[in-house]
Design a protein around this motif. Structure first.
Motif, mmCIF file in Angstrom:
data_model
loop_
_atom_site.group_PDB
_atom_site.id
_atom_site.type_symbol
_atom_site.label_atom_id
_atom_site.label_comp_id
_atom_site.label_asym_id
_atom_site.label_seq_id
_atom_site.Cartn_x
_atom_site.Cartn_y
_atom_site.Cartn_z
ATOM 1 N N ILE A 180 8.263 15.636 5.036
ATOM 2 C CA ILE A 180 8.856 16.959 4.912
ATOM 3 C C ILE A 180 8.116 17.890 5.859
ATOM 4 O O ILE A 180 6.883 17.985 5.816
ATOM 5 C CB ILE A 180 8.747 17.487 3.467
ATOM 6 N N VAL A 181 8.867 18.544 6.742
ATOM 7 C CA VAL A 181 8.291 19.497 7.698
ATOM 8 C C VAL A 181 8.943 20.853 7.472
ATOM 9 O O VAL A 181 10.170 20.980 7.552
ATOM 10 C CB VAL A 181 8.503 19.037 9.156
ATOM 11 N N GLU A 182 8.134 21.837 7.169
ATOM 12 C CA GLU A 182 8.641 23.192 6.971
ATOM 13 C C GLU A 182 8.804 23.888 8.320
ATOM 14 O O GLU A 182 8.170 23.522 9.311
ATOM 15 C CB GLU A 182 7.689 23.996 6.077
ATOM 16 N N GLY A 218 3.932 18.956 6.506
ATOM 17 C CA GLY A 218 3.653 19.464 5.168
ATOM 18 C C GLY A 218 3.341 18.363 4.176
ATOM 19 O O GLY A 218 2.300 18.375 3.518
ATOM 20 N N GLN A 219 4.239 17.400 4.057
ATOM 21 C CA GLN A 219 4.040 16.288 3.120
ATOM 22 C C GLN A 219 4.541 15.000 3.755
ATOM 23 O O GLN A 219 5.555 15.001 4.452
ATOM 24 C CB GLN A 219 4.811 16.525 1.819
ATOM 25 N N ILE A 220 3.825 13.920 3.468
ATOM 26 C CA ILE A 220 4.251 12.614 3.960
ATOM 27 C C ILE A 220 3.915 11.551 2.922
ATOM 28 O O ILE A 220 2.839 11.570 2.326
ATOM 29 C CB ILE A 220 3.607 12.289 5.326
ATOM 30 N N GLN A 221 4.866 10.663 2.684
ATOM 31 C CA GLN A 221 4.679 9.556 1.746
ATOM 32 C C GLN A 221 5.048 8.263 2.455
ATOM 33 O O GLN A 221 6.157 8.136 2.973
ATOM 34 C CB GLN A 221 5.553 9.748 0.503
ATOM 35 N N LEU A 222 4.119 7.308 2.487
ATOM 36 C CA LEU A 222 4.320 6.074 3.225
ATOM 37 C C LEU A 222 4.109 4.864 2.319
ATOM 38 O O LEU A 222 3.247 4.882 1.441
ATOM 39 C CB LEU A 222 3.349 5.973 4.407
ATOM 40 N N PRO A 237 18.005 25.180 5.477
ATOM 41 C CA PRO A 237 17.269 26.376 5.912
ATOM 42 C C PRO A 237 15.771 26.289 5.608
ATOM 43 O O PRO A 237 15.357 26.118 4.465
ATOM 44 C CB PRO A 237 17.937 27.498 5.114
ATOM 45 N N GLY A 238 14.977 26.334 6.668
ATOM 46 C CA GLY A 238 13.529 26.355 6.522
ATOM 47 C C GLY A 238 12.856 25.020 6.363
ATOM 48 O O GLY A 238 11.621 24.954 6.251
ATOM 49 N N GLN A 239 13.620 23.917 6.379
ATOM 50 C CA GLN A 239 12.982 22.630 6.087
ATOM 51 C C GLN A 239 13.714 21.455 6.734
ATOM 52 O O GLN A 239 14.933 21.435 6.804
ATOM 53 C CB GLN A 239 12.922 22.411 4.574
ATOM 54 N N LEU A 240 12.923 20.481 7.196
ATOM 55 C CA LEU A 240 13.449 19.226 7.721
ATOM 56 C C LEU A 240 12.885 18.078 6.885
ATOM 57 O O LEU A 240 11.680 18.003 6.647
ATOM 58 C CB LEU A 240 13.050 19.049 9.187
ATOM 59 N N ARG A 241 13.768 17.176 6.454
ATOM 60 C CA ARG A 241 13.371 15.979 5.719
ATOM 61 C C ARG A 241 13.812 14.745 6.495
ATOM 62 O O ARG A 241 14.936 14.691 6.981
ATOM 63 C CB ARG A 241 13.998 15.948 4.317
ATOM 64 N N CYS A 242 12.917 13.789 6.571
ATOM 65 C CA CYS A 242 13.229 12.562 7.302
ATOM 66 C C CYS A 242 12.746 11.358 6.504
ATOM 67 O O CYS A 242 11.626 11.353 5.984
ATOM 68 C CB CYS A 242 12.561 12.585 8.673
ATOM 69 N N ARG A 243 13.605 10.336 6.415
ATOM 70 C CA ARG A 243 13.250 9.098 5.720
ATOM 71 C C ARG A 243 13.625 7.913 6.600
ATOM 72 O O ARG A 243 14.726 7.874 7.153
ATOM 73 C CB ARG A 243 13.982 9.014 4.381
ATOM 74 N N VAL A 283 0.852 -1.193 0.000
ATOM 75 C CA VAL A 283 0.000 0.000 0.000
ATOM 76 C C VAL A 283 0.882 1.236 0.000
ATOM 77 O O VAL A 283 1.858 1.320 0.753
ATOM 78 C CB VAL A 283 -0.932 0.049 1.237
ATOM 79 N N SER A 284 0.537 2.194 -0.843
ATOM 80 C CA SER A 284 1.207 3.490 -0.849
ATOM 81 C C SER A 284 0.209 4.547 -0.393
ATOM 82 O O SER A 284 -0.940 4.579 -0.858
ATOM 83 C CB SER A 284 1.702 3.815 -2.264
ATOM 84 N N ILE A 285 0.662 5.382 0.521
ATOM 85 C CA ILE A 285 -0.199 6.427 1.072
ATOM 86 C C ILE A 285 0.532 7.766 0.981
ATOM 87 O O ILE A 285 1.670 7.891 1.430
ATOM 88 C CB ILE A 285 -0.558 6.147 2.551
ATOM 89 N N GLY A 286 -0.108 8.727 0.395
ATOM 90 C CA GLY A 286 0.445 10.080 0.332
ATOM 91 C C GLY A 286 -0.521 11.064 0.954
ATOM 92 O O GLY A 286 -1.738 10.968 0.738
#
Length: 237
Positions: A108-110, A73-77, A224-230, A58-61
């Protein structure tokens, strides 16, 4: 003709179950968050797997979601090998997970999302845990802290707040470098604390946080201005 009709009815039944599962997943996801602007769900499974409640993939966005006051802000699972209560779902009951599901995702968290989350219990607990780790000798004297702002820079988070200690209020600024040691441990280094009650020696240390066995972070990026986590997290029934 009879065989074609039989196949047609069977395909129609599968489509109905797929639509039911997709709808139930969206309802379940929306129940986990207090706000979300958009959710996409993509299910890949054979007819037999769907009929037994097994979903191999399953893909969830989702975008602009709010989970317990935390803005994302955005999440993809992507989740694999999911077992759900398909019999109950077909009867119109809520979807439930029957087994723990490992979920791989990217979020992605702004910076603005974090600042909009300053009243979130999840975020406040995390910030206060950091404060206790950094200033253990002062926390017993500290009555309260009001977090004012979070700034995201390259490999660094800046936390600004007002600290109340022994009847006095004073500004507090914490500069945290963040490094990923392994999938479940974060290192805070270098650390710089600017506050009237803190000496330079007290602010120059390295600290490690264990995120727990259910978490496996593969990438953590601060710009600057953004955090990304995987990474991966286990979702329990």
């Amino acid at each position: 003709m009879t065989e074609q009709n039989s196949d047609g009815k069977r395909n129609q039944k599968i489509r109905i179950i797929t639509n039911l599962l997709t709808t139930a997943l969206k309802i379940w996801l929306r129940a986990q968050v207090s706000q979300v602007s958009h959710i996409d769900v993509d299910i890949k499974a054979s007819d037999r797997q769907l009929l037994s409640g097994k979903i191999p993939w399953v893909s969830i966005g989702a975008s602009h979601a709010v989970y317990q006051g935390l803005h994302i802000g955005q999440i993809q699972l992507i989740a694999e090998n999911i077992q759900v209560n398909i019999g109950s779902v077909i009867k119109g009951q809520p979807l439930k997970l029957l087994e723990t599901v490992p979920v791989v995702g990217e979020l992605i968290v702004e910076e603005k999302d974090l600042n909009n989350s300053l009243s979130s219990e999840l975020l406040l607990t995390a910030l206060n845990d950091v404060l206790v780790k950094l200033l253990p000798e002062h926390c017993a004297k500290t009555k309260s802290i009001s977090w004012q702002k979070i700034i995201l820079e390259n490999h660094q988070i800046i936390l600004s707040g007002i600290l109340t200690s022994e009847g006095q209020s004073m500004p507090l600024d914490i500069y945290l470098g963040i490094n990923l040691i392994n999938g479940r441990e974060l290192q805070l280094a270098p650390v710089l604390i600017k506050c009237d009650i803190v000496t330079p020696e007290q602010s120059n240390h390295e600290y490690t946080f264990d995120l727990g066995s259910e978490v496996d972070i593969q990438e953590l990026t601060l710009i600057p201005g953004q955090l990304r986590c995987r990474g991966q997290i286990n979702v329990n029934p």
